[in-house]
Every structure is written in structure tokens, then in C-alpha cells.
Scaffold this active site. Sequence first.
Site: not given
Length: 669
Positions: A187, A260, A416, A478
Site C-alpha cells: 500500500i 495510510h 551523487e 556540464h
Amino acid sequence: MTDRKTLANAIRVLAMDAVQQANSGHPGAPMGMADIAEVLFNDFLTHNPKNPDWINRDRFVMSNGHGSMLPYAALHLSGYDLSIDDLKQFRQLHSKTPGHPEYGYTPGIETTTGPLGQGIANAVGMALAEKSLAAIYNKPGHDIVDHHSYVFLGDGCLMEGISHEVCSLAGTLKLGKLIAIYDDNNISIDGEVDGWFTDDTVKRFEAYNWQVLSVDGHDADALKAALEQAQQNAEQPTIICAKTVIGSGAPNKAGSHDCHGAPLGADEIQATREALGWTHGPFEIPAEIKNAWDATIQGEEAESNWNAQFAAYKKAYPELAAEFERRMSGDLPHNWNESADAFIAKVAADAPELASRQASKLALEGFGPHLPEFFGGSADLTPSNNTFWSGSKSINEAVVNDTPYDGNYLSYGVREFGMSAIMNGMALHGGFIPYGATFLMFSEYARNALRMAALMKIRSIFVYTHDSIGVGEDGPTHQPVEQTPTLRLIPNMHVWRPCDAVESAVSWRQAVEKIDGPSCLLFTRQGVKHQDRTEQQIADIAKGGYVLADCSGEPELIIIATGSEVGISMEATQALKAQGKKVRLVSMPSAERFEEQSAEYKASVLPAQCDKRIAVEAAQGDFWYKYVGLNGRVIAQNTFGESAPGNVLFKHFGFTVEHVIEQANELLA
């Protein structure tokens, strides 16, 4: 003697009562995992409720942190300084029982959890710290470091990508004292997970080289047998897949997502009490149940026995014992200030000109021999990040060659986020100052772990190289643009962007000395020029911002710069002064540190009467208007970069001496 099911039911009723009173929370996981918690706490967990910080305690992490009432209830019942009144204040302002477990708020809570998957990652770091410290300090007949790291986790933790990163690595590293218990209840918030989570968890973890055990999560005897088997495996971490029913005990809502993340409601709570045979009122725990849970006597005995062991160890190995105690306390070596001062003075005298990522390694070479607690690493970029210094010893080689595990450096692989959260776990465990590196661009992958380090105010050091368009040919994928200013937005985080080897050394020192939060150290790929300084200027670097070049009298223009842009700003300052302009250059490697200084000091660096100001930084520039004002100029990188050599890009985007001079003259006109 109180039966086990009744002991577990104490967690169930406390969880549903607290969530109901708060009208907020998650009762399902605590009720579903209550039997598991009862077996773990009462039969296996070595801890001392009267001293939650005892060094050799087992670590317990609730990775599915939304189920926070489970650890709160278990800690209360075990005898921690967490009263019934504290439980009644669940999710209320300044209580000891916040909505998710928070490190520093509640005795016995080892880490802040809630963002799913990071708890298991922290636990991997704790297990790594335990195994590494044991290899360094344990001697024949003296196992002073000997404890387990237990972690509860749910479907959400296993769906998050970080769990794949860290669990794969944990299996490779053979962290046999890491034991995870998976709440396999099928669940999540959206309902039954069959439509979005059908992984074969058993095969997945077997592929990771974990020991995998499967049990009925409501069968205490089966749980006990599985935990015993897990403890016996020193070569593999263990995951116990425990099949449970979410909200177990609630006759109408158990097994459904309805329990929940919402209170059960008064009618269902009453029905649950009747179904469990629990005749006591809200927050009422009979003395016999509380006494059966109480772990204070066993805990004090366990710590007392360990203290006797450590006294014998201290007699046999006094120097190691003293170093171990110092490291676990978080104190720096007694000669730290002298050695750090001497190294920084030497760097200033040598005046090296090199990329600041190389200056970072120089700092590691200078400080590392004085800091045995340094534990370094990189996310598959060690040669580029320059984080492996001459005193580094690889954990990975120890794993491959089956040699002692007494290293201080880990190649994390391309992980990372996992690396950063594991570092946080090591910092929380104690005994290490972890640092880990990647390119600044990939701080994005790790961002939530950085935030958690700052939230917990722990000493993790995040090293980021290739800090601007100076990366060059790799192009905009980058080349960081918005990363530096957004890192500065994280509360409790210090961001350092040094301009040369001297500032790099001071930045490292400040990160090591900052005990109330993490630091990000940003370094260049390209070379930077050395800047001459007086002794006072060197001392002022630690204040985050200082006057690097000044004029006679009051300045008419102030230039503020960081990192590699300090070099071009210095040349521009000198040229403007040659034109007869009164210009001051301020180097500001850490704006956060500068903001911590006195109003008098800040005014001495940035006097209010000089309102003509220019900031120069190869990053998105909005941050700098707080210092230059709306009428000031910011020479910044407000677009994505391009693929070309770094020097070409700096010229193309205006990070040149000529452009700084042009902007200054326009401002002064």
C-alpha cells in the site's frame, strides 16, 4: 508475563491516539509494523534510554519516516525522556514529537527522515562508519566498536532511486551489520501498489549481494528467528521482507490506503480497541505493559559493561583510546589551530598559481595528516575532483582484496545522491568528518541530501569542482549556472567559492571547524592567479568577505567578486585606479559567513555611503543585488553556456577585465 501481542498493541493504540488527537499523521505504518518493533526493541536492540548518545549503541532508523509514531511510542515505552504528554503533543509547535522524526528534537532519534529512501542511505553510512572504526580501533580481545544499524523501510523507500544507489553499494561493501526490515504491505498513498510497483524485491536484493529473508511480519517467533539469522551473517547486509497488513488491528480500515495518511476516526478507534481487547483509555498504558517494555536497567548494564571493556582497552592502548574518544566527541586535535595556521601561512608564502581544485588537494595534503577523522570520496570523479591525497587509503581495495577495512576513502561510483546521504549517516554516527565530491553541476542530483544535512546541522563537507562555464568544452550540460546561488539559499549551509590557493585552504579550514552545519566548497577546473595579502587580510578571509584591494580615502566604487572572477576584477581595479578612480575590491568567498559578522565589520567592508557597486560572478546573478542595490551592476551568467574552451567562453560572456572596466566607467559617469 505480558504476551507479545499485547506489548505490540501498546504501539498501535499510542499511534492511533496521537494521530487522532493531532488530526494529522500516518497511523497505518506504526500499526502494521508494531509486531516488528516489539521484537526488535525487546529482544535485539542494544541501547540505553538513560544515555541516548552512548557510543556503542545500536542505531535504529525509521526510513519510512511518516510512520514517526512508531519510534516515538517505542522510545516512550522503552524509558527514554519522552513522556505521555510529549506524545499528546504529536505534530504540535516545538514539541519533542514532530510530524517526521527529527534529529536533535527527540532523544533516541538518530536521523531526520521523511524524504523517502534517505533513511536507508543514512543507515548505510552508519554501518560503514561502524565497520571502518572497528577495523581501525578494535584489537584482539578488545571489540570496543561492535554494534548494528537497523532500519525500517517501506515500499516508498524502495521505489525512490536513492535506495538502488545505496543498497547496491552496501552489498558491494559487505556491510554485514546493516539489517533492514521491509514493511511489505502493498500500500502507498494512491492505493494498492500493484499498478506501479511490481519489482521482485527478493531477486533485486539478492543481486545486490544481500542476504534476503522473508517472514510474516506479524509472527513474533518468525521475526526473532530472522533477526538472529541476520546477526550471524557478517559478510552481507540483510533485508527481512516482512509481509504485513497496514493498519493492523483496525477492523474496517486495515489493509487499505485509508489508514495510510489520515486519522482513523473516533468510531474506528473504538472498534479497534474492541478488536484488540484493549480496555484502556486514550494514551493510557498499564504499568505492567510499561514495565515489560522498560529497557533502562538492561541499557545501563550494557553501557556499564562496555565502559569496563573500554577502561581495559584504554589501559592497553592509551593513545588509540584517547584518539577514539576525541573523534567520537567531535573535537578537533589539540594542535589543530597551530597546524592550520602554519599551513595557511606556508601557502601564502609559496604563492602557488593553479586551479582551485588542485589547491583543494593541496589543502587536503596540509590538513589531512592532522585529521585522522577525514573520510573522503568521490562519485566516480576522483582524478577530476582531486580528492584522493597521499594519506588516502581505499576502502574499495580492501573489499576487492579482502584486506583490513581500515581505509579512509571511498569511490562511490556514479551515485551523487547516495554518496551525499551516506556521508550524512557517517557524520551522524560520529567519528568521521566526511567529505565527498562531484562536479558542481551534479549537486542537482544530491540536492535533497544537502538540505537534510543543513536541516540536521551536521558536519558534512560537499566538494564541487568545475564550478562555472570555465568547464569549457563539455558544454552547457556540464556548466553550472544557477547552482551556486541556489546552494546559498539553503539555511545553515555555508558555500565557499575561493579565488586562489590561500582562500581554498581557509575555506577547507572553515568547513572543518563548522560544527553546526554542512559546507559546500566550490572549485575551478581552470587555473587562477595568486593574490597577495597582508596577515590581516589572510585572517579576514575566514569572515567570508574582506577588502582585498583598497584606495586612499573613501571609495567611490566597490567591486565584489568570488572565485576565478576575483583575478579579472583585481586587474580591472588596478586599471581603474590608474585612471584616478577610487576603487575598492572585495573578495567574498562566502556570503553566508560574511552575514554572520558584526554590523560594524560588514559596514567597514561595504560602507553604506558608497552606493556605486559592481558584483562579478560567473553564475546566475540575482543573488548579488542584496549587496550592489537595484542601481548597481551585476556581471553574471544569466543564460546557459556553450561548448567551447573556457577562456573563449569567459570572453564571449563578458567575464573580462575590459568589460568590468566598461561597466565601472558607465556607473561612475
